[in-house]
Enzyme design. Structure first.
Site, PDB file in Angstrom:
ATOM      1  CG  ASP A   1      46.359  26.597  13.064  1.00 31.64           C
ATOM      2  OD1 ASP A   1      46.944  25.598  13.487  1.00 31.64           O
ATOM      3  OD2 ASP A   1      45.995  27.534  13.821  1.00 31.64           O
TER       4      ASP A   1
ATOM      5  CD  GLU B   1      41.934  34.257  20.370  1.00 34.94           C
ATOM      6  OE1 GLU B   1      42.266  33.168  19.898  1.00 34.94           O
ATOM      7  OE2 GLU B   1      42.334  34.648  21.491  1.00 34.94           O
TER       8      GLU B   1
HETATM    9  N1  ADE Z   1      46.020  28.422  18.389  1.00 37.27           N
HETATM   10  C1  ADE Z   1      45.650  28.448  17.097  1.00 37.27           C
HETATM   11  N2  ADE Z   1      46.435  27.657  16.347  1.00 37.27           N
HETATM   12  C2  ADE Z   1      47.340  27.110  17.196  1.00 37.27           C
HETATM   13  C3  ADE Z   1      48.434  26.211  17.028  1.00 37.27           C
HETATM   14  N3  ADE Z   1      48.760  25.734  15.820  1.00 37.27           N
HETATM   15  N4  ADE Z   1      49.160  25.888  18.128  1.00 37.27           N
HETATM   16  C4  ADE Z   1      48.841  26.395  19.338  1.00 37.27           C
HETATM   17  N5  ADE Z   1      47.838  27.244  19.556  1.00 37.27           N
HETATM   18  C5  ADE Z   1      47.081  27.595  18.497  1.00 37.27           C
END
Ligand code: ADE
Length: 249
Positions: free
Chosen positions: A219, A13
């Site tokens: 995601d 990041e």
């Molecule tokens: N950061 C990126 N994706 C995530 C997820 N599915 N749950 C928690 N933090 C995240």
């Protein structure tokens, strides 16, 4: 005179930003490495905190007390919660909430005990400026120069959007629809979920320091989350981070 602290949770990041630093120096404190230098004449300190609220809070306290930063920007990825929020979109936080805080029945669920607060506001002016910078970055079809067509196709990114709203944080990676539905039903306004932002927000609030949180959606916080997250952070998040921070100063 004015120093900005920039943090992410994981190397992917922030590495894209660290490589751009001019006059770079580094200092190690409390198991973290802080990189000081300049981006477009703006003095910055960059660090990755590691994942979770405790790691983020400790890192913010160090940025404030040891490096005397005047403002804080968190940049990273998040899981999409709201149906309008898609992989490749960016969420700029209006405010943040710790969805795993629950001292009920002593205090209402989600409220930080003794502080009497549930939502922590980001700096409105800085957040809105940031939304504009990111919209320009997308609007110029510039995206196709940053991210290869195959990567865009892989994540099904067509026209990424910038959202401004509520982010929820807690010490859980969301990898089931059950986790997602549960959060949605309790806090329906939440746009995305991550593991640090609201901790950063609480510490900045307590020190009276302006802050922003910028999250690219990696995601959909469901069964496919871990696969999508891992490939997104390896292939795309670095480019987003680099470009967003570069446009900011
Ligand atoms: N950061 C990126 N994706 C995530 C997820 N599915 N749950 C928690 N933090 C995240």
């Amino acid at each position: 005179t004015n120093t900005i602290g920039i943090l992410g949770a994981i190397p992917q990041e922030v590495n894209g930003i660290i490589t751009q630093l001019r006059d770079k120096t580094e200092r190690k404190i409390g198991n973290r490495t802080y990189y000081e230098g300049y981006i477009n004449n703006q003095k910055v300190v960059i660090v990755y905190s590691r994942i979770g609220k405790v790691a983020a809070a400790a890192t913010v306290a160090t940025l404030l007390l040891e490096f005397k930063v005047d403002r804080i920007a968190f940049i990273g990825v998040a899981g999409g919660i709201h149906p309008n929020v898609k992989v490749g979109d960016v969420v700029v936080a209006k405010d943040l909430v710790q969805y795993d805080m629950d001292a009920s029945p002593l205090r209402p669920k989600f409220e930080i005990p003794l502080l009497g607060k549930t939502y922590f506001d980001t700096d409105t002016h800085w957040s809105k400026e940031t939304c504009k910078h990111i919209e320009n970055m997308f609007g110029l079809e510039n995206l196709h120069q940053l991210i290869t067509p195959s990567e865009l196709a892989k994540f099904n990114i067509t026209k990424p959007t910038v959202h401004y709203g509520t982010i929820a944080s807690g010490d859980q990676f969301f990898s089931t629809s059950e986790q997602k539905n549960n959060l949605q039903s309790q806090l329906p306004e939440v746009l995305c979920v991550e593991m640090e932002g609201a901790a950063v927000a609480q510490v900045c609030f307590e020190f009276g320091v302006p802050f922003i949180v910028i999250r690219t959606i990696s995601d959909n916080a469901n069964e496919e989350a871990s696969f999508s997250f891992q490939s997104f952070v390896e292939e795309v998040s670095l480019v987003y981070g680099q470009e967003i921070i570069n446009k900011m100063f």
